[in-house]
Design a protein around this motif. Structure first.
Motif, PDB file in Angstrom:
ATOM      1  N   CYS A 149       0.836  -1.207   0.000  1.00 33.91           N
ATOM      2  CA  CYS A 149       0.000   0.000   0.000  1.00 33.91           C
ATOM      3  C   CYS A 149       0.868   1.253   0.000  1.00 33.91           C
ATOM      4  O   CYS A 149       0.569   2.233  -0.699  1.00 33.91           O
ATOM      5  N   TYR A 150       1.950   1.214   0.753  1.00 29.29           N
ATOM      6  CA  TYR A 150       2.866   2.357   0.795  1.00 29.29           C
ATOM      7  C   TYR A 150       3.510   2.573  -0.570  1.00 29.29           C
ATOM      8  O   TYR A 150       3.646   3.717  -1.040  1.00 29.29           O
ATOM      9  N   ALA A 151       3.895   1.480  -1.225  1.00 27.82           N
ATOM     10  CA  ALA A 151       4.498   1.580  -2.559  1.00 27.82           C
ATOM     11  C   ALA A 151       3.516   2.177  -3.563  1.00 27.82           C
ATOM     12  O   ALA A 151       3.912   2.889  -4.487  1.00 27.82           O
ATOM     13  N   TYR A 152       2.238   1.888  -3.375  1.00 28.95           N
ATOM     14  CA  TYR A 152       1.199   2.406  -4.276  1.00 28.95           C
ATOM     15  C   TYR A 152       0.993   3.909  -4.099  1.00 28.95           C
ATOM     16  O   TYR A 152       0.747   4.638  -5.062  1.00 28.95           O
ATOM     17  N   HIS A 153       1.119   4.377  -2.865  1.00 27.59           N
ATOM     18  CA  HIS A 153       0.815   5.773  -2.577  1.00 27.59           C
ATOM     19  C   HIS A 153       2.025   6.694  -2.626  1.00 27.59           C
ATOM     20  O   HIS A 153       1.863   7.911  -2.740  1.00 27.59           O
ATOM     21  N   ILE A 154       3.209   6.156  -2.504  1.00 22.34           N
ATOM     22  CA  ILE A 154       4.401   7.001  -2.419  1.00 22.34           C
ATOM     23  C   ILE A 154       4.560   7.809  -3.699  1.00 22.34           C
ATOM     24  O   ILE A 154       4.290   7.321  -4.800  1.00 22.34           O
ATOM     25  N   ARG A 155       4.987   9.057  -3.562  1.00 27.08           N
ATOM     26  CA  ARG A 155       5.138   9.934  -4.722  1.00 27.08           C
ATOM     27  C   ARG A 155       6.599  10.288  -5.004  1.00 27.08           C
ATOM     28  O   ARG A 155       6.907  10.892  -6.014  1.00 27.08           O
ATOM     29  N   SER A 156       7.509   9.907  -4.119  1.00 23.05           N
ATOM     30  CA  SER A 156       8.926  10.214  -4.311  1.00 23.05           C
ATOM     31  C   SER A 156       9.541   9.231  -5.309  1.00 23.05           C
ATOM     32  O   SER A 156       9.627   8.030  -5.048  1.00 23.05           O
ATOM     33  N   THR A 157       9.941   9.738  -6.452  1.00 26.23           N
ATOM     34  CA  THR A 157      10.504   8.855  -7.484  1.00 26.23           C
ATOM     35  C   THR A 157      11.811   8.219  -7.044  1.00 26.23           C
ATOM     36  O   THR A 157      12.184   7.159  -7.537  1.00 26.23           O
ATOM     37  N   ASN A 158      12.517   8.863  -6.102  1.00 28.87           N
ATOM     38  CA  ASN A 158      13.786   8.314  -5.626  1.00 28.87           C
ATOM     39  C   ASN A 158      13.582   7.037  -4.814  1.00 28.87           C
ATOM     40  O   ASN A 158      14.454   6.186  -4.754  1.00 28.87           O
ATOM     41  N   GLN A 159      12.425   6.919  -4.182  1.00 27.52           N
ATOM     42  CA  GLN A 159      12.165   5.769  -3.315  1.00 27.52           C
ATOM     43  C   GLN A 159      11.265   4.724  -3.957  1.00 27.52           C
ATOM     44  O   GLN A 159      11.233   3.588  -3.495  1.00 27.52           O
ATOM     45  N   GLN A 160      10.556   5.085  -4.989  1.00 28.11           N
ATOM     46  CA  GLN A 160       9.556   4.179  -5.558  1.00 28.11           C
ATOM     47  C   GLN A 160      10.145   2.814  -5.919  1.00 28.11           C
ATOM     48  O   GLN A 160       9.594   1.774  -5.550  1.00 28.11           O
TER      49      GLN A 160
END
Length: 321
Positions: A95-106
Protein backbone atom coordinates in the motif's frame (compact mmCIF):
# COMPACT_ATOMS: atom_id res chain seq x y z
CA UNK A 1 6.12 24.63 8.32
CA UNK A 2 9.16 23.50 6.33
CA UNK A 3 11.10 23.26 9.57
CA UNK A 4 8.41 20.99 11.03
CA UNK A 5 8.54 18.65 8.01
CA UNK A 6 12.32 18.67 8.23
CA UNK A 7 12.18 17.52 11.85
CA UNK A 8 9.75 14.73 10.92
CA UNK A 9 12.02 13.55 8.12
CA UNK A 10 15.04 13.51 10.45
CA UNK A 11 13.06 11.50 13.03
CA UNK A 12 12.09 8.95 10.38
CA UNK A 13 15.66 8.66 9.15
CA UNK A 14 16.86 8.11 12.73
CA UNK A 15 14.23 5.40 13.27
CA UNK A 16 15.19 3.71 10.02
CA UNK A 17 18.86 3.71 11.01
CA UNK A 18 18.06 2.44 14.50
CA UNK A 19 15.95 -0.46 13.22
CA UNK A 20 18.56 -1.52 10.67
CA UNK A 21 21.29 -1.24 13.29
CA UNK A 22 19.40 -3.39 15.80
CA UNK A 23 18.68 -6.08 13.20
CA UNK A 24 22.31 -6.13 12.08
CA UNK A 25 23.49 -6.36 15.68
CA UNK A 26 21.08 -9.24 16.36
CA UNK A 27 22.13 -11.18 13.25
CA UNK A 28 25.81 -10.67 14.10
CA UNK A 29 25.23 -11.83 17.67
CA UNK A 30 23.62 -14.99 16.30
CA UNK A 31 26.34 -15.66 13.74
CA UNK A 32 29.47 -15.31 15.89
CA UNK A 33 28.80 -18.15 18.41
CA UNK A 34 27.98 -20.54 15.55
CA UNK A 35 31.16 -19.61 13.66
CA UNK A 36 33.21 -20.22 16.81
CA UNK A 37 31.50 -23.59 17.30
CA UNK A 38 32.41 -24.56 13.72
CA UNK A 39 36.14 -24.02 14.34
CA UNK A 40 37.77 -27.51 14.50
CA UNK A 41 39.70 -26.99 17.74
CA UNK A 42 39.77 -29.36 20.72
CA UNK A 43 39.89 -26.40 23.11
CA UNK A 44 36.42 -25.40 21.92
CA UNK A 45 34.91 -28.85 22.48
CA UNK A 46 32.75 -27.83 25.46
CA UNK A 47 31.54 -24.66 23.79
CA UNK A 48 30.76 -26.60 20.60
CA UNK A 49 28.70 -29.13 22.58
CA UNK A 50 26.64 -26.34 24.14
CA UNK A 51 25.88 -24.66 20.82
CA UNK A 52 25.20 -28.02 19.14
CA UNK A 53 22.86 -28.94 21.96
CA UNK A 54 20.76 -25.87 21.23
CA UNK A 55 20.52 -26.92 17.56
CA UNK A 56 19.60 -30.55 18.18
CA UNK A 57 16.09 -31.73 17.49
CA UNK A 58 14.13 -34.75 16.36
CA UNK A 59 16.18 -37.80 15.44
CA UNK A 60 19.57 -36.29 16.38
CA UNK A 61 18.52 -35.31 19.91
CA UNK A 62 19.51 -37.88 22.50
CA UNK A 63 16.67 -39.31 24.54
CA UNK A 64 18.49 -38.28 27.73
CA UNK A 65 18.43 -34.61 26.62
CA UNK A 66 14.72 -34.00 27.13
CA UNK A 67 15.30 -31.24 29.68
CA UNK A 68 14.38 -27.73 28.49
CA UNK A 69 12.72 -29.07 25.35
CA UNK A 70 9.39 -28.75 23.58
CA UNK A 71 7.68 -31.09 21.08
CA UNK A 72 9.15 -30.83 17.59
CA UNK A 73 5.66 -30.40 16.17
CA UNK A 74 5.87 -26.87 17.60
CA UNK A 75 7.71 -26.12 14.36
CA UNK A 76 4.27 -25.17 13.08
CA UNK A 77 4.31 -22.14 15.39
CA UNK A 78 7.21 -20.68 13.39
CA UNK A 79 5.27 -20.67 10.16
CA UNK A 80 1.99 -19.45 11.65
CA UNK A 81 3.89 -16.45 13.03
CA UNK A 82 5.80 -16.09 9.76
CA UNK A 83 2.69 -16.12 7.56
CA UNK A 84 0.79 -13.62 9.72
CA UNK A 85 3.75 -11.27 10.13
CA UNK A 86 4.97 -11.47 6.52
CA UNK A 87 1.43 -10.91 5.21
CA UNK A 88 1.03 -7.84 7.42
CA UNK A 89 4.35 -6.37 6.29
CA UNK A 90 3.59 -7.20 2.66
CA UNK A 91 0.16 -5.54 2.65
CA UNK A 92 1.39 -2.42 4.44
CA UNK A 93 4.51 -2.05 2.26
CA UNK A 94 2.51 -2.71 -0.91
CA UNK A 95 0.00 0.00 0.00
CA UNK A 96 2.87 2.36 0.80
CA UNK A 97 4.50 1.58 -2.56
CA UNK A 98 1.20 2.41 -4.28
CA UNK A 99 0.82 5.77 -2.58
CA UNK A 100 4.40 7.00 -2.42
CA UNK A 101 5.14 9.93 -4.72
CA UNK A 102 8.93 10.21 -4.31
CA UNK A 103 10.50 8.85 -7.48
CA UNK A 104 13.79 8.31 -5.63
CA UNK A 105 12.17 5.77 -3.32
CA UNK A 106 9.56 4.18 -5.56
CA UNK A 107 11.82 1.54 -7.12
CA UNK A 108 13.38 0.62 -3.77
CA UNK A 109 10.02 0.24 -2.03
CA UNK A 110 8.70 -1.84 -4.94
CA UNK A 111 11.76 -4.04 -4.55
CA UNK A 112 10.95 -4.57 -0.86
CA UNK A 113 7.41 -5.57 -1.86
CA UNK A 114 8.81 -8.11 -4.30
CA UNK A 115 11.17 -9.56 -1.67
CA UNK A 116 8.27 -9.90 0.77
CA UNK A 117 6.24 -11.66 -1.93
CA UNK A 118 9.02 -14.22 -2.29
CA UNK A 119 9.17 -14.62 1.48
CA UNK A 120 5.41 -15.10 1.57
CA UNK A 121 5.70 -17.92 -0.98
CA UNK A 122 8.33 -19.56 1.22
CA UNK A 123 6.54 -19.39 4.56
CA UNK A 124 3.17 -20.41 3.11
CA UNK A 125 4.73 -23.56 1.67
CA UNK A 126 6.55 -24.30 4.93
CA UNK A 127 3.30 -23.97 6.86
CA UNK A 128 1.57 -26.34 4.44
CA UNK A 129 4.41 -28.87 4.72
CA UNK A 130 4.39 -28.73 8.51
CA UNK A 131 0.67 -29.39 8.57
CA UNK A 132 0.35 -32.01 5.81
CA UNK A 133 3.77 -33.38 4.76
CA UNK A 134 5.83 -33.93 7.90
CA UNK A 135 4.77 -36.56 10.39
CA UNK A 136 6.57 -35.73 13.60
CA UNK A 137 7.14 -38.56 16.03
CA UNK A 138 5.29 -38.04 19.33
CA UNK A 139 8.66 -38.42 21.08
CA UNK A 140 10.50 -35.94 18.85
CA UNK A 141 11.73 -32.93 20.80
CA UNK A 142 13.61 -29.69 20.20
CA UNK A 143 15.54 -27.47 22.59
CA UNK A 144 13.60 -24.52 23.96
CA UNK A 145 16.44 -22.20 22.88
CA UNK A 146 16.10 -23.47 19.32
CA UNK A 147 12.36 -22.93 19.52
CA UNK A 148 12.78 -19.31 20.66
CA UNK A 149 15.44 -18.75 18.01
CA UNK A 150 13.01 -19.97 15.35
CA UNK A 151 10.30 -17.58 16.53
CA UNK A 152 12.80 -14.72 16.46
CA UNK A 153 14.07 -15.70 13.00
CA UNK A 154 10.65 -15.69 11.37
CA UNK A 155 9.91 -12.33 12.93
CA UNK A 156 13.22 -10.67 12.06
CA UNK A 157 13.77 -12.20 8.60
CA UNK A 158 10.70 -10.63 6.88
CA UNK A 159 11.41 -7.35 8.68
CA UNK A 160 15.00 -7.40 7.40
CA UNK A 161 13.68 -7.45 3.84
CA UNK A 162 11.90 -4.13 4.29
CA UNK A 163 13.64 -2.52 7.28
CA UNK A 164 14.90 0.41 5.20
CA UNK A 165 11.34 1.73 4.91
CA UNK A 166 9.61 -0.03 7.82
CA UNK A 167 9.24 3.06 10.08
CA UNK A 168 7.74 5.05 7.18
CA UNK A 169 5.46 2.14 6.31
CA UNK A 170 4.17 1.82 9.87
CA UNK A 171 3.54 5.58 10.07
CA UNK A 172 1.72 5.46 6.74
CA UNK A 173 -0.40 2.48 7.84
CA UNK A 174 -1.35 4.22 11.08
CA UNK A 175 -2.39 7.38 9.26
CA UNK A 176 -4.29 5.39 6.66
CA UNK A 177 -6.26 3.51 9.32
CA UNK A 178 -7.14 6.78 11.06
CA UNK A 179 -8.29 8.26 7.75
CA UNK A 180 -10.18 5.07 6.96
CA UNK A 181 -12.12 5.37 10.22
CA UNK A 182 -12.88 9.06 9.68
CA UNK A 183 -13.88 8.98 6.01
CA UNK A 184 -15.61 5.63 5.98
CA UNK A 185 -14.97 2.33 4.30
CA UNK A 186 -16.68 2.82 0.93
CA UNK A 187 -15.19 6.20 0.16
CA UNK A 188 -11.67 5.04 1.05
CA UNK A 189 -11.90 2.00 -1.20
CA UNK A 190 -13.17 4.05 -4.16
CA UNK A 191 -10.61 6.84 -3.71
CA UNK A 192 -7.56 4.77 -2.93
CA UNK A 193 -7.83 1.55 -4.95
CA UNK A 194 -9.44 2.33 -8.28
CA UNK A 195 -6.31 2.16 -10.45
CA UNK A 196 -4.15 -0.60 -11.89
CA UNK A 197 -1.12 0.99 -10.23
CA UNK A 198 -1.46 -1.50 -7.40
CA UNK A 199 0.20 -4.20 -9.57
CA UNK A 200 3.25 -2.08 -10.40
CA UNK A 201 5.49 -3.76 -7.75
CA UNK A 202 4.92 -7.06 -9.56
CA UNK A 203 6.18 -5.95 -12.95
CA UNK A 204 8.59 -3.02 -12.60
CA UNK A 205 11.73 -4.64 -11.24
CA UNK A 206 15.40 -4.42 -12.08
CA UNK A 207 17.11 -7.20 -14.04
CA UNK A 208 19.00 -8.56 -11.02
CA UNK A 209 15.74 -8.87 -9.07
CA UNK A 210 14.45 -11.33 -11.67
CA UNK A 211 17.74 -13.27 -11.55
CA UNK A 212 17.40 -13.46 -7.76
CA UNK A 213 13.79 -14.60 -8.13
CA UNK A 214 14.96 -17.36 -10.48
CA UNK A 215 17.59 -18.51 -7.97
CA UNK A 216 14.99 -18.36 -5.20
CA UNK A 217 12.58 -20.47 -7.29
CA UNK A 218 15.28 -23.06 -8.00
CA UNK A 219 15.93 -23.53 -4.29
CA UNK A 220 12.20 -23.38 -3.51
CA UNK A 221 11.38 -26.24 -5.91
CA UNK A 222 14.21 -28.46 -4.67
CA UNK A 223 13.36 -27.86 -1.03
CA UNK A 224 9.78 -28.88 -1.74
CA UNK A 225 11.01 -32.07 -3.40
CA UNK A 226 13.40 -32.89 -0.56
CA UNK A 227 10.73 -32.27 2.07
CA UNK A 228 8.37 -34.54 0.12
CA UNK A 229 11.03 -37.29 0.21
CA UNK A 230 11.48 -36.86 3.96
CA UNK A 231 7.71 -36.90 4.46
CA UNK A 232 7.31 -40.14 2.49
CA UNK A 233 9.85 -41.90 4.72
CA UNK A 234 7.23 -41.97 7.45
CA UNK A 235 4.04 -42.40 5.50
CA UNK A 236 3.51 -45.71 7.26
CA UNK A 237 2.28 -44.62 10.68
CA UNK A 238 3.10 -48.02 12.17
CA UNK A 239 6.77 -47.24 11.53
CA UNK A 240 6.73 -43.66 12.77
CA UNK A 241 9.77 -44.28 14.96
CA UNK A 242 11.76 -45.91 12.15
CA UNK A 243 14.16 -44.06 9.88
CA UNK A 244 15.86 -44.97 6.63
CA UNK A 245 18.42 -43.31 4.40
CA UNK A 246 16.62 -40.82 2.11
CA UNK A 247 17.32 -41.08 -1.61
CA UNK A 248 16.61 -38.88 -4.62
CA UNK A 249 16.99 -35.29 -5.76
CA UNK A 250 19.80 -33.48 -3.89
CA UNK A 251 19.91 -36.28 -1.31
CA UNK A 252 22.19 -38.02 -3.84
CA UNK A 253 24.86 -35.43 -3.08
CA UNK A 254 24.51 -34.22 0.52
CA UNK A 255 22.93 -35.34 3.78
CA UNK A 256 20.83 -32.20 4.25
CA UNK A 257 19.75 -31.01 0.80
CA UNK A 258 16.71 -29.24 2.26
CA UNK A 259 19.17 -27.05 4.18
CA UNK A 260 21.21 -26.50 1.01
CA UNK A 261 18.01 -25.48 -0.78
CA UNK A 262 17.24 -23.02 2.02
CA UNK A 263 20.66 -21.44 1.54
CA UNK A 264 19.92 -21.12 -2.19
CA UNK A 265 16.54 -19.55 -1.35
CA UNK A 266 18.04 -16.86 0.88
CA UNK A 267 20.91 -16.39 -1.57
CA UNK A 268 18.23 -15.61 -4.13
CA UNK A 269 16.85 -12.93 -1.82
CA UNK A 270 20.33 -11.38 -1.54
CA UNK A 271 20.66 -11.26 -5.34
CA UNK A 272 17.11 -9.95 -5.77
CA UNK A 273 17.89 -7.13 -3.34
CA UNK A 274 20.84 -6.03 -5.46
CA UNK A 275 23.53 -7.41 -3.11
CA UNK A 276 23.93 -3.99 -1.45
CA UNK A 277 21.87 -4.31 1.75
CA UNK A 278 24.07 -5.29 4.70
CA UNK A 279 21.05 -6.37 6.79
CA UNK A 280 20.00 -8.92 4.16
CA UNK A 281 23.60 -10.12 3.82
CA UNK A 282 23.74 -10.73 7.59
CA UNK A 283 20.40 -12.56 7.43
CA UNK A 284 21.88 -14.78 4.72
CA UNK A 285 25.08 -15.31 6.75
CA UNK A 286 23.02 -16.42 9.74
CA UNK A 287 21.10 -18.89 7.59
CA UNK A 288 24.35 -20.34 6.19
CA UNK A 289 26.03 -20.60 9.60
CA UNK A 290 23.00 -22.02 11.41
CA UNK A 291 22.17 -24.60 8.75
CA UNK A 292 25.82 -25.62 8.36
CA UNK A 293 25.95 -26.42 12.06
CA UNK A 294 22.65 -28.33 11.93
CA UNK A 295 23.73 -30.20 8.78
CA UNK A 296 27.02 -31.25 10.40
CA UNK A 297 25.10 -32.73 13.33
CA UNK A 298 22.71 -34.54 10.97
CA UNK A 299 25.60 -35.90 8.87
CA UNK A 300 27.36 -37.30 11.95
CA UNK A 301 24.08 -38.91 13.03
CA UNK A 302 23.70 -40.62 9.63
CA UNK A 303 27.28 -41.93 9.80
CA UNK A 304 26.69 -43.39 13.27
CA UNK A 305 23.26 -44.79 12.43
CA UNK A 306 24.01 -46.46 9.08
CA UNK A 307 27.17 -48.46 8.49
CA UNK A 308 26.60 -48.49 4.72
CA UNK A 309 25.84 -44.77 4.47
CA UNK A 310 26.98 -43.42 1.05
CA UNK A 311 30.59 -42.29 1.47
CA UNK A 312 30.39 -39.69 -1.31
CA UNK A 313 27.76 -37.62 0.48
CA UNK A 314 28.92 -34.58 2.40
CA UNK A 315 26.97 -32.62 4.99
CA UNK A 316 25.45 -29.72 3.06
CA UNK A 317 27.56 -28.38 0.17
CA UNK A 318 28.64 -30.84 -2.56
CA UNK A 319 32.41 -31.29 -2.83
CA UNK A 320 33.00 -28.67 -0.12
CA UNK A 321 31.48 -29.47 3.30
Amino acid sequence: MSTCFGVIEVDILMEMGLLSGLLRLAWTAGILPILIALIPSSSLHSFRNIISGFAQRGKIMQSSSARFTVPQKFFGHFYIVAVLWTTLLLVMTWCYAYHIRSTNQQSEVRQSVFLLLLMEAQVLRRLFETMYIFKYSPSARMHIFGYLTGLYFYTAAPLSLCCTFAPEVFKFATNWIEEFIVKGRNQMIITEFNEWGIIVPLIRQRWYTWIGAGLFSWGWVHQRRCHAILGMLRENKTQVEAYVVPEGDWFNYVSSPHYLAEIVIYGGLVVASGCTDLTIWLLFAFVVANLSLAAAETHRWYLRKFEDYPSHRLAIIPCVY
